[in-house]
Design an enzyme around this catalytic site. Structure first.
Site, mmCIF file in Angstrom:
data_model
loop_
_atom_site.group_PDB
_atom_site.id
_atom_site.type_symbol
_atom_site.label_atom_id
_atom_site.label_comp_id
_atom_site.label_asym_id
_atom_site.label_seq_id
_atom_site.Cartn_x
_atom_site.Cartn_y
_atom_site.Cartn_z
ATOM 1 N N MET A 102 38.995 6.006 20.391
ATOM 2 C CA MET A 102 38.385 6.564 18.930
ATOM 3 C C MET A 102 38.362 5.217 18.365
ATOM 4 S SD MET A 102 39.511 9.828 16.938
ATOM 5 C CE MET A 102 41.487 9.098 16.774
ATOM 6 N N SER A 152 41.884 2.873 24.011
ATOM 7 C CA SER A 152 42.887 3.697 23.436
ATOM 8 C C SER A 152 42.742 5.045 23.876
ATOM 9 C CB SER A 152 42.161 3.721 22.011
ATOM 10 O OG SER A 152 42.994 4.680 21.192
ATOM 11 N N THR A 153 42.063 6.168 23.346
ATOM 12 C CA THR A 153 41.940 7.542 23.692
ATOM 13 C C THR A 153 41.308 7.777 25.075
ATOM 14 O OG1 THR A 153 41.816 8.265 21.591
ATOM 15 C CG2 THR A 153 41.511 9.901 23.048
#
Length: 368
Positions: free
Chosen positions: A309, A190-191
């Protein structure tokens, strides 16, 4: 002490809105604003914020140029605001290559289901980026526009962070001989994922022996441009997955944004692209793809959880682990946000915990 933030946007209305949202959190303080990229560079140098929010299209100096200058002169986490269009996707990916860590849609209606949720998401992203703030300068990354498909890629060095070191990895043998019977490599992130995926996938040779399925939290308008960018950078083939695609060695299928990628087994495993179940937060979801691999591929999977995250991927990794699959996780020091890999490690599911720079070479050593 509150986290210090600088807000950069050429719209005075949007600046005021972001300032109000962030200042409503007692743990965050907006210490300055700027209306263009050139002003942003000076404000960041003077105020030394923990996080910068940055627009892309601005007069005098655009956001991408400003990101590149800030990361060269006064590096710190930068959160981009982007339009969810094809042009916006390309510009945002350019900003991530320049050194930005994350992005959010500029329209709040595209950020979350309601305004309160969007405000909460923005605050959470700012806090997460501040926690993962790099303690060492980060050089601007080389442009992803260059075609490097047939040029062997040397692993780039990872960026250290202030996160504490992870617990020692559990050992499960991990020898190359035991990994060569696998049928697929799954990667969830993800991030920080767009840059992490570039580093990992660039290290793989064109004759990589396994099919690869990649799940990156990303809007639907972004995944075609991201797949094309990875394909131009990598020796392996990378493309956005389509319904019915067969898993093929040396081909990485990127889950389409806004949908779910489910694996189907048989002599020739394939992917199905389906709508999300009601209430699903992540579209695509690492948990959904990983869990579908349990029936489709059982233990013949290596699943890798990279920076991100939240905890998406933990339950899917748990289901795979129960079948005997192998699980790798990125370490704290090289993660932009040590959320998803931390969830896997803390649940005792990781067979190996690796720095980002080591993931690609370890795949080549164990599988090629």
């Amino acid at each position: 002490m509150p986290l210090k933030v600088v807000v950069v946007d050429d719209s005075a209305f949007f600046r005021r809105r972001i300032v109000e949202i962030l200042n409503a959190d007692i743990g965050i303080e907006v210490v300055g604003t700027a209306g263009d990229g050139r002003e942003a560079i000076e404000v960041v140098k003077r105020l030394k914020p923990d996080v910068v929010t940055m627009d892309i299209e601005m007069p005098v100096m655009d956001g991408i140029t400003a990101v590149r200058r800030i990361m060269a002169e006064a590096p710190r986490p930068i959160l981009m605001f982007s339009t969810l269009t094809t042009d916006g996707a390309t510009a945002t990916l350019d900003a991530l290559d320049a050194g930005a860590m994350d992005f959010l849609p500029k329209r709040f209606s595209e950020m979350a289901k309601d305004e309160d949720s969007a405000k909460m998401l923005l605050r959470r992203r700012v806090r997460a980026l501040a926690r993962g703030r790099s303690s060492a300068p980060v050089a601007p990354r080389a442009s992803a526009r260059a075609d490097a498909r047939h040029v062997p890629a040397a692993p780039a060095s990872s960026t250290p962070s202030q996160s504490p070191p992870p617990p020692p990895p559990r050992s499960s043998g991990g020898r190359g001989e035991s990994l060569r019977s696998l049928r697929a490599l799954l990667i969830g992130t993800s991030t920080g994922g767009p840059v992490a995926l570039q580093e990992v996938l660039k290290a793989l040779p064109s004759q990589f022996p396994l099919p690869i399925v990649v799940i990156q939290h990303m809007p639907a308008s972004f995944t075609p441009a991201f797949a094309e960018r990875l394909n131009n950078l990598c020796q392996i083939e990378v493309r956005e997955a389509a319904n019915g695609d067969a898993l093929k060695p040396g081909v990485a299928l990127l889950a389409p944004g806004g949908m779910q990628l489910v694996l189907e087994g048989g002599s020739q495993p394939r992917v199905r692209i389906v709508d999300s179940p009601p209430g699903t937060i992540y579209k695509p979801s690492v948990d959904i793809t990983f869990t579908s691999a349990v029936a489709a591929l059982r233990s013949q999977v290596l699943a890798v959880v990279l920076t991100g995250m939240g905890a998406d991927g933990r339950e899917g990794a748990r289901a795979l682990k129960e079948q005997g699959a192998r699980i790798w996780a990125q370490d704290a020091a090289s993660s932009v946000v040590f959320g998803m890999p931390a969830a896997v490690i803390e649940a005792g599911l990781a067979d190996q915990v690796l720095a980002l720079r080591d993931v690609g070479p370890a795949l080549v050593k164990n599988l090629c």
